[in-house]
Design an enzyme around this catalytic site. Sequence first.
Site, PDB file in Angstrom:
ATOM      1  N   ARG A  79       0.987  -1.305  -0.382  1.00  0.00           N
ATOM      2  CA  ARG A  79      -0.018  -0.524  -0.271  1.00  0.00           C
ATOM      3  C   ARG A  79       1.063   1.061   0.154  1.00  0.00           C
ATOM      4  O   ARG A  79       0.757   1.919   0.945  1.00  0.00           O
ATOM      5  CB  ARG A  79      -0.367  -0.111   1.208  1.00  0.00           C
ATOM      6  CG  ARG A  79      -1.751  -1.629   0.876  1.00  0.00           C
ATOM      7  CD  ARG A  79      -2.856  -0.793   2.011  1.00  0.00           C
ATOM      8  NE  ARG A  79      -4.158  -0.542   1.253  1.00  0.00           N
ATOM      9  CZ  ARG A  79      -5.361  -1.143   2.046  1.00  0.00           C
ATOM     10  NH1 ARG A  79      -5.315  -1.522   3.024  1.00  0.00           N
ATOM     11  NH2 ARG A  79      -6.486   0.378   1.551  1.00  0.00           N
TER      12      ARG A  79
ATOM     13  N   SER B  37      -8.649  -0.343  -1.232  1.00  0.00           N
ATOM     14  CA  SER B  37      -9.729   0.847  -1.708  1.00  0.00           C
ATOM     15  C   SER B  37     -10.558   0.667  -2.238  1.00  0.00           C
ATOM     16  O   SER B  37     -11.810   1.870  -1.321  1.00  0.00           O
ATOM     17  CB  SER B  37      -8.583   1.723  -1.419  1.00  0.00           C
ATOM     18  OG  SER B  37      -7.721   1.790  -0.229  1.00  0.00           O
TER      19      SER B  37
ATOM     20  N   GLN C 122      -1.287   3.171  -5.582  1.00  0.00           N
ATOM     21  CA  GLN C 122      -2.493   2.905  -5.105  1.00  0.00           C
ATOM     22  C   GLN C 122      -3.656   3.071  -6.469  1.00  0.00           C
ATOM     23  O   GLN C 122      -5.024   2.536  -6.314  1.00  0.00           O
ATOM     24  CB  GLN C 122      -2.829   5.226  -5.091  1.00  0.00           C
ATOM     25  CG  GLN C 122      -2.268   5.317  -3.111  1.00  0.00           C
ATOM     26  CD  GLN C 122      -1.885   6.912  -3.893  1.00  0.00           C
ATOM     27  OE1 GLN C 122      -2.443   7.421  -4.539  1.00  0.00           O
ATOM     28  NE2 GLN C 122      -2.271   7.003  -2.021  1.00  0.00           N
TER      29      GLN C 122
ATOM     30  N   TYR D 180      -2.613  -1.040   8.256  1.00  0.00           N
ATOM     31  CA  TYR D 180      -3.540  -1.906   8.573  1.00  0.00           C
ATOM     32  C   TYR D 180      -3.940  -1.785   9.534  1.00  0.00           C
ATOM     33  O   TYR D 180      -3.295  -1.560  10.083  1.00  0.00           O
ATOM     34  CB  TYR D 180      -3.193  -3.728   7.547  1.00  0.00           C
ATOM     35  CG  TYR D 180      -3.190  -3.715   6.733  1.00  0.00           C
ATOM     36  CD1 TYR D 180      -4.626  -4.191   6.009  1.00  0.00           C
ATOM     37  CD2 TYR D 180      -2.569  -3.892   5.844  1.00  0.00           C
ATOM     38  CE1 TYR D 180      -4.903  -4.583   5.036  1.00  0.00           C
ATOM     39  CE2 TYR D 180      -2.469  -3.984   4.663  1.00  0.00           C
ATOM     40  CZ  TYR D 180      -3.631  -4.330   4.014  1.00  0.00           C
ATOM     41  OH  TYR D 180      -3.571  -5.085   2.543  1.00  0.00           O
TER      42      TYR D 180
ATOM     43  N   ASP E 130      -4.674  -0.592  -5.570  1.00  0.00           N
ATOM     44  CA  ASP E 130      -5.140  -1.256  -4.478  1.00  0.00           C
ATOM     45  C   ASP E 130      -6.808  -1.214  -4.288  1.00  0.00           C
ATOM     46  O   ASP E 130      -8.075  -0.411  -4.533  1.00  0.00           O
ATOM     47  CB  ASP E 130      -5.537   0.222  -3.430  1.00  0.00           C
ATOM     48  CG  ASP E 130      -5.187  -0.186  -2.032  1.00  0.00           C
ATOM     49  OD1 ASP E 130      -5.695  -1.634  -2.372  1.00  0.00           O
ATOM     50  OD2 ASP E 130      -4.791   0.378  -1.574  1.00  0.00           O
TER      51      ASP E 130
END
Length: 379
Positions: A120, A131, A125, A226, A128
């Site tokens: 991450r 997300s 991004q 996390y 991801d």
Amino acid sequence: MIAGILKEKNSETRVSLTPEVVKQLQQMSVTVWVEQDAGDASFYNDDAYMQSGAQIKTAGEILAQADVIFTLQPPSREVASQLAPGKIIIGVLQPLYHSAEVSYWASRNLTTFSLDTIPRTTRAQSMDVLSSQANIAGYKAVLLAAYSYSRYLPMFMTAAGSIAPAKVLILGAGVAGLQAIATARRLGAVVEVFDTRPAVKEEVMSLGAKFVEVEGAADASAAGGYAVEQSESYQQQQQKKIGESIARADIVITTAQIPGKPAPVLVTQPMLDQMRHGSVIVDLAAATGGNTSVTKNNETVHYKGVTIIGNSNLPAAMPADASKLYAKNVFNFLKLILTKEGGLDLNFEDDIVKGACITHNGEIVNERVKSLIPAASAI
């Protein structure tokens, strides 16, 4: 290269690649085969795929001839057993929770990439998937709670009397939690938020919510976004604070998960006993045990007048947009392993490619997965 898109099984309504991304792959000289009706539940029909240049094939043809197989959920043994050694599987394979399957993929000499293990980082991004899908889950969780709740969310002042705004408590201010805050605030609720990471306080407050602080949280800065396990002393303080907030809450959204481990129980039975009748909890961690003591995955439980909805796959409730975002994530990852001519180039010097790879050349190669999966996992 032939890329194959399988139709998802059970209650999964999303599809791995949309016609828009199929068209982009065609422009990169990648042949795309799509199982018949693979996109129907996501509102992408076979005609749309064919117009984008894909060919409609049977599952058997795809499994026998495709070089890369796309699947959202971990493939079944039946599917994996039909793939020849050296074939590639790309999906959200959840390897930390499927140790026996990971060992089986290695024994079959399959190369697997799990997009939920991508580092991450800023560079990653656009790939991801956690997300992109969590954003949808947070939004849908509030709408589901509002639908299930027996009162208004916003404040109303009418000739018949005033209605106080609903109080919403959100446990976990990750991507899902932040979207839940924004959605609940747009609907007019008063929102309180709890998270073990003090660093998210500013984001929470910028969305108009109150941040509930507990001193002494373990440092989560190295956990890649996390949650991490907390000390017993912290957990006791945590439960006291949550208990105080939950007694006032009308709606609770829980999102806390720890990769590779059961979800922490943040809402205990005594806390549930304090909640008012008609309150609603939506537990997004249901698949890994849930954040309440009575959560059941894919079920709605009624406990002393409180409704607890266990659902870890809310993105599947918005399959068109969820598939669109997921397909973009997949495409951005594919660009790292494809040549300009549409061939495969598995560059394991790239930290994203290396981080996403779970099995290769008959071995489990992901360090994090290896550390959590016993060498003697049953096959």
